[in-house]
Design a protein around this motif. Structure first.
Motif, PDB file in Angstrom:
ATOM      1  N   LYS A   1      -5.087  -3.555   0.800  1.00  0.00           N
ATOM      2  CA  LYS A   1      -3.656  -3.241   0.696  1.00  0.00           C
ATOM      3  C   LYS A   1      -3.192  -3.119  -0.753  1.00  0.00           C
ATOM      4  CE  LYS A   1      -2.756  -3.289   5.143  1.00  0.00           C
ATOM      5  NZ  LYS A   1      -2.308  -2.081   5.870  1.00  0.00           N
ATOM      6  N   GLY A   2      -4.070  -3.441  -1.698  1.00  0.00           N
ATOM      7  CA  GLY A   2      -3.746  -3.258  -3.110  1.00  0.00           C
ATOM      8  C   GLY A   2      -2.818  -4.305  -3.701  1.00  0.00           C
ATOM      9  N   CYS A   3      -2.766  -5.500  -3.119  1.00  0.00           N
ATOM     10  CA  CYS A   3      -1.873  -6.548  -3.635  1.00  0.00           C
ATOM     11  C   CYS A   3      -2.248  -6.945  -5.059  1.00  0.00           C
ATOM     12  CB  CYS A   3      -1.913  -7.773  -2.726  1.00  0.00           C
ATOM     13  SG  CYS A   3      -1.509  -7.440  -1.006  1.00  0.00           S
ATOM     14  N   ASP A   4      -3.532  -7.084  -5.325  1.00  0.00           N
ATOM     15  CA  ASP A   4      -3.983  -7.445  -6.677  1.00  0.00           C
ATOM     16  C   ASP A   4      -3.719  -6.317  -7.665  1.00  0.00           C
ATOM     17  OD1 ASP A   4      -7.337  -6.346  -6.625  1.00  0.00           O
ATOM     18  OD2 ASP A   4      -6.032  -6.331  -4.892  1.00  0.00           O
ATOM     19  N   VAL A   5      -3.834  -5.068  -7.193  1.00  0.00           N
ATOM     20  CA  VAL A   5      -3.515  -3.914  -8.044  1.00  0.00           C
ATOM     21  C   VAL A   5      -2.042  -3.962  -8.445  1.00  0.00           C
ATOM     22  CG1 VAL A   5      -3.404  -1.393  -8.175  1.00  0.00           C
ATOM     23  CG2 VAL A   5      -5.295  -2.498  -6.969  1.00  0.00           C
ATOM     24  N   LEU A   6      -1.180  -4.307  -7.504  1.00  0.00           N
ATOM     25  CA  LEU A   6       0.254  -4.397  -7.780  1.00  0.00           C
ATOM     26  C   LEU A   6       0.542  -5.455  -8.846  1.00  0.00           C
ATOM     27  CD1 LEU A   6       3.241  -3.938  -7.313  1.00  0.00           C
ATOM     28  CD2 LEU A   6       3.088  -5.288  -5.207  1.00  0.00           C
ATOM     29  N   LEU A   7      -0.100  -6.601  -8.754  1.00  0.00           N
ATOM     30  CA  LEU A   7       0.148  -7.648  -9.753  1.00  0.00           C
ATOM     31  C   LEU A   7      -0.410  -7.260 -11.119  1.00  0.00           C
ATOM     32  CD1 LEU A   7      -0.451 -10.823  -7.570  1.00  0.00           C
ATOM     33  CD2 LEU A   7       1.721 -10.004  -8.500  1.00  0.00           C
ATOM     34  N   ARG A   8      -1.520  -6.552 -11.146  1.00  0.00           N
ATOM     35  CA  ARG A   8      -2.030  -6.068 -12.443  1.00  0.00           C
ATOM     36  C   ARG A   8      -1.093  -5.024 -13.036  1.00  0.00           C
ATOM     37  NH1 ARG A   8      -7.042  -6.345  -9.762  1.00  0.00           N
ATOM     38  NH2 ARG A   8      -7.125  -4.087  -9.449  1.00  0.00           N
TER      39      ARG A   8
ATOM     40  N   GLN B   1       4.048   0.085  -1.678  1.00  0.00           N
ATOM     41  CA  GLN B   1       2.945   0.196  -0.722  1.00  0.00           C
ATOM     42  C   GLN B   1       1.731   0.720  -1.478  1.00  0.00           C
ATOM     43  OE1 GLN B   1       2.932  -0.879   2.230  1.00  0.00           O
ATOM     44  NE2 GLN B   1       1.345   0.138   3.408  1.00  0.00           N
ATOM     45  N   PRO B   2       1.000  -0.151  -2.207  1.00  0.00           N
ATOM     46  CA  PRO B   2      -0.087   0.296  -3.093  1.00  0.00           C
ATOM     47  C   PRO B   2      -1.470   0.302  -2.454  1.00  0.00           C
ATOM     48  CG  PRO B   2       0.373  -2.000  -3.506  1.00  0.00           C
ATOM     49  CD  PRO B   2       1.252  -1.594  -2.340  1.00  0.00           C
ATOM     50  N   SER B   3      -1.556   0.619  -1.188  1.00  0.00           N
ATOM     51  CA  SER B   3      -2.828   0.563  -0.458  1.00  0.00           C
ATOM     52  C   SER B   3      -3.909   1.376  -1.159  1.00  0.00           C
ATOM     53  CB  SER B   3      -2.619   1.087   0.959  1.00  0.00           C
ATOM     54  OG  SER B   3      -3.824   1.067   1.677  1.00  0.00           O
ATOM     55  N   VAL B   4      -5.122   0.799  -1.194  1.00  0.00           N
ATOM     56  CA  VAL B   4      -6.238   1.508  -1.823  1.00  0.00           C
ATOM     57  C   VAL B   4      -7.135   2.168  -0.780  1.00  0.00           C
ATOM     58  CG1 VAL B   4      -6.229   0.038  -3.861  1.00  0.00           C
ATOM     59  CG2 VAL B   4      -7.637  -0.603  -1.894  1.00  0.00           C
ATOM     60  N   VAL B   5      -6.832   1.999   0.496  1.00  0.00           N
ATOM     61  CA  VAL B   5      -7.558   2.681   1.567  1.00  0.00           C
ATOM     62  C   VAL B   5      -6.589   3.632   2.273  1.00  0.00           C
ATOM     63  CG1 VAL B   5      -9.146   0.768   1.905  1.00  0.00           C
ATOM     64  CG2 VAL B   5      -7.061   0.877   3.270  1.00  0.00           C
ATOM     65  N   ALA B   6      -7.150   4.576   3.005  1.00  0.00           N
ATOM     66  CA  ALA B   6      -6.323   5.571   3.694  1.00  0.00           C
ATOM     67  C   ALA B   6      -5.668   4.949   4.928  1.00  0.00           C
ATOM     68  CB  ALA B   6      -7.170   6.765   4.106  1.00  0.00           C
ATOM     69  N   GLU B   7      -4.353   4.853   4.909  1.00  0.00           N
ATOM     70  CA  GLU B   7      -3.592   4.337   6.043  1.00  0.00           C
ATOM     71  C   GLU B   7      -3.355   5.477   7.033  1.00  0.00           C
ATOM     72  OE1 GLU B   7      -2.433   1.237   6.399  1.00  0.00           O
ATOM     73  OE2 GLU B   7      -2.572   0.346   4.401  1.00  0.00           O
ATOM     74  N   ALA B   8      -3.545   5.205   8.315  1.00  0.00           N
ATOM     75  CA  ALA B   8      -3.356   6.256   9.317  1.00  0.00           C
ATOM     76  C   ALA B   8      -1.889   6.609   9.493  1.00  0.00           C
ATOM     77  CB  ALA B   8      -3.954   5.833  10.653  1.00  0.00           C
ATOM     78  N   GLY B   9      -1.043   5.594   9.548  1.00  0.00           N
ATOM     79  CA  GLY B   9       0.397   5.817   9.732  1.00  0.00           C
ATOM     80  C   GLY B   9       1.151   4.630   9.179  1.00  0.00           C
TER      81      GLY B   9
ATOM     82  N   THR C   1      12.298  11.168  -2.004  1.00  0.00           N
ATOM     83  CA  THR C   1      12.528   9.927  -1.253  1.00  0.00           C
ATOM     84  C   THR C   1      11.723   8.760  -1.827  1.00  0.00           C
ATOM     85  OG1 THR C   1      10.734  10.304   0.349  1.00  0.00           O
ATOM     86  CG2 THR C   1      12.874  11.287   0.839  1.00  0.00           C
ATOM     87  N   GLY C   2      10.911   9.022  -2.823  1.00  0.00           N
ATOM     88  CA  GLY C   2      10.107   7.978  -3.435  1.00  0.00           C
ATOM     89  C   GLY C   2       9.122   8.568  -4.420  1.00  0.00           C
ATOM     90  N   LEU C   3       8.187   7.761  -4.878  1.00  0.00           N
ATOM     91  CA  LEU C   3       7.191   8.201  -5.836  1.00  0.00           C
ATOM     92  C   LEU C   3       5.802   7.875  -5.292  1.00  0.00           C
ATOM     93  CD1 LEU C   3       8.836   6.905  -9.149  1.00  0.00           C
ATOM     94  CD2 LEU C   3       8.906   9.231  -8.221  1.00  0.00           C
ATOM     95  N   LEU C   4       4.846   8.763  -5.559  1.00  0.00           N
ATOM     96  CA  LEU C   4       3.465   8.582  -5.124  1.00  0.00           C
ATOM     97  C   LEU C   4       2.560   8.447  -6.342  1.00  0.00           C
ATOM     98  CD1 LEU C   4       3.338  11.250  -2.273  1.00  0.00           C
ATOM     99  CD2 LEU C   4       3.430   8.768  -1.989  1.00  0.00           C
ATOM    100  N   VAL C   5       1.585   7.540  -6.234  1.00  0.00           N
ATOM    101  CA  VAL C   5       0.658   7.303  -7.349  1.00  0.00           C
ATOM    102  C   VAL C   5      -0.767   7.260  -6.800  1.00  0.00           C
ATOM    103  CG1 VAL C   5       2.379   6.013  -8.662  1.00  0.00           C
ATOM    104  CG2 VAL C   5       0.836   4.786  -7.125  1.00  0.00           C
ATOM    105  N   PRO C   6      -1.769   7.546  -7.631  1.00  0.00           N
ATOM    106  CA  PRO C   6      -3.161   7.465  -7.155  1.00  0.00           C
ATOM    107  C   PRO C   6      -3.515   6.037  -6.744  1.00  0.00           C
ATOM    108  CG  PRO C   6      -3.016   8.695  -9.216  1.00  0.00           C
ATOM    109  CD  PRO C   6      -1.686   8.044  -9.013  1.00  0.00           C
ATOM    110  N   PRO C   7      -4.273   5.851  -5.686  1.00  0.00           N
ATOM    111  CA  PRO C   7      -4.640   4.499  -5.248  1.00  0.00           C
ATOM    112  C   PRO C   7      -5.489   3.784  -6.296  1.00  0.00           C
ATOM    113  CG  PRO C   7      -5.923   6.159  -4.077  1.00  0.00           C
ATOM    114  CD  PRO C   7      -4.856   6.894  -4.821  1.00  0.00           C
ATOM    115  N   GLY C   8      -5.175   2.526  -6.529  1.00  0.00           N
ATOM    116  CA  GLY C   8      -5.931   1.724  -7.477  1.00  0.00           C
ATOM    117  C   GLY C   8      -5.583   1.959  -8.926  1.00  0.00           C
TER     118      GLY C   8
END
Length: 364
Positions: free
Chosen positions: A200-207, A269-277, A308-315
């Motif tokens: 889910k990228g929680c550690d990425v968010l804190l970094r 929502q910084p997920s590093v894996v592909a979320e289906a929905g 409606t928001g911003l998108l960033v590369p995972p990780g």
């Protein structure tokens, strides 16, 4: 009557999907029976739905014990539709339907695909694909990835029904974050909702937060249960090391996520894996909250980048830090994005639209 069959022993977005849909069906005068594995978490979260909960082993394939028990339930309740939420359980449902046919019971089988994975092509899966009445995918990405391996499923029997969230999810009670935690009105509130896990990228968010440096003031709330205590301890250690002015709180599981997001300035929502929905992104749209999300998975189907928001590369913690800083520094921009997100939810992703599409599958 509609059977809802889901085998997970833990509670997450897919299980919330089943609970919300079941409540809506019951409110509409439909009868619902829940069928799940024996699980304390499932029992607790479904106790107030008002539908019978039947426990089966649901161990995948082959599972003749579950098939026999399910066949008995089908004969007893005689449902018109069985809605199954995992491909592995579809085998059990099909075996059970074959047995129930001896007693004149042949329900329609609808399957929802909640994952982003290629379809399997073995003979047993081909047998299963031919017998499913309809297959719904929660995003175009999920359907595209499924068909990327060339499975023998008739595409005309598939449909994409994006996830949604009922109004009750934002109207329920949640802690007043600013009042309870003493957050000043000029300090941005960031909320992460979901399971606290590496994917889910929680550690990425804190970094990313650490990259913002001294002088940055905000409050970040993590709402969700931890995957394990070791990962939670690591996240706590990261949060303690952040500069002064960056407040991080771990709320644990929160039932009314929508009501929580309604208080947020930014949903992350910084997920590093592909979320289906991504249900969290949908709930943020419904709450009128600007989102910063990874550009993988289904997020680009929901988040209109720059509107409606911003998108960033995972990780990419640097890009995540930049996007969060941009919205924290521009209150008018994040308000405008939140308002645009709410309009898009109402026009394209409302729960009534979602519900009508599933009723069409049930009643065909």
């Amino acid at each position: 009557m509609i059977f809802q069959i889901f085998a997970s022993a833990t509670w997450g977005g897919g299980e919330q999907f089943v609970a919300d849909l079941s409540r809506r069906l019951l409110a509409d005068g439909r009868k619902v029976v829940l069928v799940a594995r024996r699980s304390r978490a499932i029992a607790e979260h479904t106790a107030d739905i008002g539908a019978p909960l039947c426990r089966l082993p649901l161990k995948g394939i082959p599972d003749w014990v579950s098939a026999l028990q399910l066949a008995r339930l089908l004969v007893r309740y005689r449902p018109e539709t069985v809605h199954v939420h995992h491909f592995k359980d579809a085998f059990t449902v099909l075996y059970a339907r074959g047995l129930a046919r001896l007693f004149g019971v042949r329900p329609r089988i609808v399957l929802t695909r909640h994952l982003v994975r290629p379809g399997k092509g073995g003979w047993l899966h081909r047998w299963m694909y031919r017998r499913l009445d309809r297959v719904a995918f929660v995003s175009e990405l999920a359907r595209r990835e499924f068909f990327s391996s060339g499975p023998a499923l008739d595409r005309s029997r598939t449909v994409v029904i994006p996830n949604s969230s009922p109004a009750a999810r934002t109207e329920g009670e949640a802690p007043d974050l600013r009042a309870v935690y003493g957050i000043a009105s000029d300090v941005p509130v960031l909320v992460f909702c979901g399971r606290l896990a590496p994917e889910k990228g929680c550690d990425v968010l804190l970094r990313a937060c650490a990259r913002m440096g001294e002088g940055r003031r905000f409050a970040l709330f993590f709402a969700g249960a931890a995957a394990d205590e070791e990962y939670l301890a690591a996240l706590r250690a990261q949060s303690v090391a952040l500069p002064d002015g960056m407040r991080v709180e771990f709320l644990g599981f929160v039932r009314q996520v929508g009501a929580l997001l309604a208080q947020a300035d930014i949903c992350v929502q910084p997920s590093v894996v592909a979320e289906a929905g991504s249900l969290t992104v949908i709930e943020a749209m419904q709450a009128g909250c600007a989102a910063v999300a990874s550009d993988n998975g289904s997020q680009p189907e929901y988040v209109e980048a720059g509107r409606t928001g911003l998108l960033v590369p995972p990780g990419d913690e640097a890009a995540l830090a930049e996007a969060l800083t941009r919205l924290m520094d521009d209150a008018s921009l994040r308000r405008a994005m939140g308002e645009a997100a709410r309009r898009r939810f109402d026009e394209e992703f409302s729960y009534e639209r979602f519900y009508a599409k599933y009723l069409a599958l049930y009643d065909e």
